[in-house]
Design an enzyme around this catalytic site. Structure first.
Site, PDB file in Angstrom:
ATOM      1  N   LEU A   1       0.968  -0.746  -0.086  1.00 38.52           N
ATOM      2  CA  LEU A   1       0.132   0.166   0.325  1.00 38.52           C
ATOM      3  C   LEU A   1       0.899   1.492  -0.049  1.00 38.52           C
ATOM      4  O   LEU A   1       0.529   2.563   0.597  1.00 38.52           O
ATOM      5  CB  LEU A   1      -1.004  -0.328   1.289  1.00 38.52           C
ATOM      6  CG  LEU A   1      -1.777  -1.024   1.383  1.00 38.52           C
ATOM      7  CD1 LEU A   1      -2.928  -0.688   2.299  1.00 38.52           C
ATOM      8  CD2 LEU A   1      -2.990  -1.275  -0.358  1.00 38.52           C
TER       9      LEU A   1
ATOM     10  N   CYS B   1      -5.909  -6.690   1.075  1.00 38.41           N
ATOM     11  CA  CYS B   1      -4.860  -6.109   1.015  1.00 38.41           C
ATOM     12  C   CYS B   1      -3.797  -6.748   1.823  1.00 38.41           C
ATOM     13  O   CYS B   1      -4.018  -7.002   2.700  1.00 38.41           O
ATOM     14  CB  CYS B   1      -4.219  -5.067   0.655  1.00 38.41           C
ATOM     15  SG  CYS B   1      -1.966  -5.179   0.902  1.00 38.41           S
TER      16      CYS B   1
END
Lengths: 249, 304
Positions: B75, B132
Site C-alpha cells: 500500500l 490487501c
C-alpha cells in the site's frame, strides 16, 4: 513497438549480445536507459524483462543489448531467432547525466557492465579521459573487453584471479594513479556500497545504475523501488540511475 | 453485423465501456496517459490512499510465477494530503470517471480518508480496500470477518454519499457471506477479487523471493478463481459486481460479464502490455458485433 532481431551472439557462457532494429527513438537514448522486452506470448510470462541498452547506432537504426540467461524468461529471449520480432517498450528510465568534468571513472561488475559501454563511448566522443574498472567472476565470463579498451584505460579484476587482479572491480581502485572527477557505476549491490564509501571518502560525486525486480516499467506499480535520501523511488522511472550520495545501499 | 454499444452504468455512474484498471496497477493514471488518452477507458481506478504516507515493503516486491506474478507492494502511497494536492486534480480533469481506492489501519482512518476524498469532489466512486494481503495492520483483516466488515462499511457509509464499492478477497472460506455483510451495511457494489495469497522460494538463498515472505498472486493463473467468485456473488447479492482477476483479452472480459459482472478491472495485463485495456475494449467490441450482442446488458449473467 516491435523490434526485429538483426543478430545474436553468445559472447560468454550464458551471456547474449543481441542487435535489434526497427522503428525506435534511437536518437533520444541516454546511456543507462533500458528497454522492457516481452518474453513469450505474455501469458506464461506476464512480466517483461528490463534490459539496459549497451549501444545504439542512430545512423544504422539499431541498438544492442547484452543479457545473462538467468531464468526461463531470459532463456526464451536467448532462443529468439534472427528475423523474429520482439515486443519492446522504451527507451525507459533516466540515464546517466553527462559530466562537465574532464575525467571519468566507470566501474562495472558482471552483467552490470553493458550500460557502461554506451556511456564510455559518449564520454570518449566528448573528449573526456575514461578509465574503466571491469570485474567478472572468472576470465571466461568476460565480454566486450577490446571494445572498452579502445575507449580508454581499462583495469580488469576477476574473483578467481584468472584475469587481471584478484578481487572485484572496486579492488582495482587501489591501483588508480589519478583520482577521477566523476564516477559512474553499475553492478552488484556490495560492489556499489564499497564504491560509495570510497567515493564519499575522497569527496567524489557520481552516479549509480540500480537493478530491481520490475513489473510495469513506467513508475505505475511501485514494484521496483529503491531507498534514497528522498524516500522510496522507483528504479524504472525515477532511476535506474541515482546520484551515489543519495542512493541508500 | 450490428454495432455493439459497450456503455454501462455502475451504481449510477455512466461509463463509455466496462473496462477500468485494477487499483495499484495503473499508478495515478498519468503514467499511462503517454500511451493513450485515459478517456478511452470506462473509468480510472487510483491506487490505495491512506491517511499518512506509506513507504511500502522492502524489495523484492515482485516475483514472476507461471502464468502470473506475486506482489507485496504494501500500500505504498504518498498519503491523503499529497494525493489530494498532487494526483487527483490532474486525474479529475481527464474526462473519465475516477474511482479512488481507500485503505486504512482502523475504522477511523478509512472514514477520515473517505470523507476527505468525497469532500474534494474529485472522485466519482470510492472502492474500499479490505483485502490487501501485504500489510500487517488493516487490509485483509477487515475483509475476512463478516461482523468487522459490516461495522466498517456501516461507518464509511455514514460519511459519504458517493457510490461505495467493496473490494473483496478470495482468501476466505465463503466470499458470499462477506458480500452479504457488505451489501447489508450499505455497499453499492462489489469488486471481486483482490489477489490470492501466495509464495515463491529462492532455492539458492534458501528464503522466500519476496522480502515480505508472502504476496498476492495475480495474472491469468487466477482467472478461473475470480470467475467462480463473480459467479457465486452474482447468485448471492443484487448489486453491481466488478470482475477482476487475470483478464488479458476481450473474450476474458466477456467471460466475466457472462458470469455476472457489470464491468471489469484489468491489473497485471497492463504490465505485460501498456496498451492492454484499449486492446481489450476493441476486442470486446469485435466479439460482441460478431456474435450479435448489441449491449453489455444482453450478455450479462448469460451463464446463469
Amino acid at each position: 513497438m516491435e523490434l526485429k532481431v538483426l543478430s545474436k551472439n553468445e559472447v560468454a557462457t550464458g551471456v547474449w549480445e543481441m542487435t535489434l532494429g526497427g522503428d525506435f527513438s534511437y536518437e533520444t537514448v541516454q546511456p543507462g536507459q533500458f528497454i522492457h522486452v516481452q518474453v513469450g506470448d505474455g501469458i506464461t510470462h506476464v512480466l517483461r524483462r528490463p534490459i539496459s541498452i549497451a549501444d545504439v547506432s542512430v545512423s544504422a537504426g539499431n541498438l544492442t543489448i547484452l543479457f545473462r540467461m538467468a531464468g526461463r524468461g531470459t532463456r526464451w529471449l536467448s532462443q529468439a531467432r534472427i528475423g523474429d520480432n520482439l515486443s519492446v517498450m522504451g527507451p525507459l528510465g533516466r540515464g546517466f547525466p553527462m559530466t562537465q568534468a574532464k575525467t571519468a571513472l566507470l566501474v562495472g561488475g558482471g552483467i552490470g557492465i553493458p550500460p557502461l559501454y554506451l556511456l564510455a563511448r559518449r564520454l570518449a566522443e566528448q573528449g573526456k579521459a575514461v578509465t574503466t574498472l571491469l570485474g567478472w567472476a572468472s576470465a571466461e565470463d568476460r565480454f566486450w573487453l577490446p571494445a572498452f579498451e579502445r575507449l580508454g584505460h581499462v583495469e580488469i579484476s576477476t574473483e578467481d584471479g584468472s584475469l587481471g587482479m584478484r578481487g572485484t572491480a572496486v579492488d582495482a581502485l587501489a591501483v588508480l594513479e589519478n583520482l577521477p572527477d566523476t564516477i559512474y557505476a553499475c553492478g552488484p549491490r556490495p560492489m556499489l556500497a564499497a564504491l560509495k564509501r570510497w567515493a564519499l571518502r575522497h569527496g567524489k560525486r557520481g552516479w549509480f545504475s540500480m537493478e530491481e525486480r520490475m513489473a510495469c516499467g513506467v513508475g505505475a506499480c511501485g514494484g521496483c523501488v529503491c531507498r534514497t535520501e528522498g524516500g522510496m523511488e522507483t528504479v524504472c522511472s525515477d532511476g535506474p540511475v541515482f546520484a551515489l550520495d543519495e542512493v541508500m545501499l | 453485423m450490428r454495432a455493439a454499444n459497450l456503455a454501462v452504468q455502475c451504481a449510477g455512474v455512466p461509463m463509455r465501456n466496462p473496462v477500468m484498471p485494477a487499483s495499484g496497477c495503473f499508478g495515478w493514471g498519468r503514467e499511462y496517459s503517454r500511451y493513450y488518452p485515459l478517456r478511452t477507458l470506462g473509468s480510472v481506478v487510483a491506487k490505495a490512499v491512506t491517511k499518512e504516507a506509506r513507504p511500502g515493503n522492502d524489495t523484492p516486491r515482485i516475483a514472476e510465477t507461471p502464468g502470473g506474478m506475486l506482489n507485496a507492494i504494501g500500500l505504498a502511497n504518498p498519503g491523503l494530503e499529497r494525493v489530494l494536492a498532487d494526483e487527483l486534480p490532474w486525474l479529475a480533469g481527464q474526462d473519465v470517471p475516477v474511482w479512488v481506492n481507500v485503505a486504512g489501519s482502523d475504522e477511523e482512518e478509512y472514514c477520515m480518508v473517505a470523507a476527505a476524498i468525497d469532500a474534494s469532489g474529485m472522485a466519482d466512486v470510492l472502492e474500499l480496500n479490505v483485502s490487501c494481503p501485504n500489510v500487517k495492520r488493516g487490509g485483509l483483516a477487515f475483509g475476512t470477518e463478516p461482523s468487522i466488515l459490516k461495522g466498517l462499511v456501516t461507518a464509511v457509509r455514514r460519511v459519504t454519499d458517493l457510490p461505495l464499492f467493496v473490494k473483496l478477497t478470495p482468501n476466505v472460506t465463503d466470499a458470499g457471506v462477506l458480500a452479504e455483510a457488505a451489501v447489508a451495511a450499505g455497499a453499492d457494489g462489489l469488486t471481486a477479487m483482490n489477489t490470492l495469497r501466495g509464495m515463491a522460494i529462492d532455492l539458492d538463498r534458501r528464503c522466500p523471493v519476496l522480502a515480505n515472505g508472502q504476496g498476492g498472486l495475480s495474472g491469468p493463473a487466477v482467472k478461473p478463481v475470480a470467475l467462480a467468485m463473480v459467479y457465486q456473488l452474482a447468485r448471492t447479492v443484487d448489486v453491481p459486481i466488478i470482475g477482476c482477476g487475470g483478464i488479458q483479452s476481450g473474450t476474458d472480459a466477456v467471460e466475466f460479464i457472462m458470469a455476472g459482472a457489470d464491468a471489469v478491472q484489468v491489473g497485471t495485463a497492463n504490465f505485460t502490455d501498456p496498451y492492454a485495456m484499449p486492446r481489450i475494449i476493441a476486442e470486446m467490441q469485435t466479439w460482441m458485433e460478431r456474435s450479435g450482442a448489441a449491449s453489455i446488458a444482453e450478455i450479462k449473467g448469460a451463464v446463469h
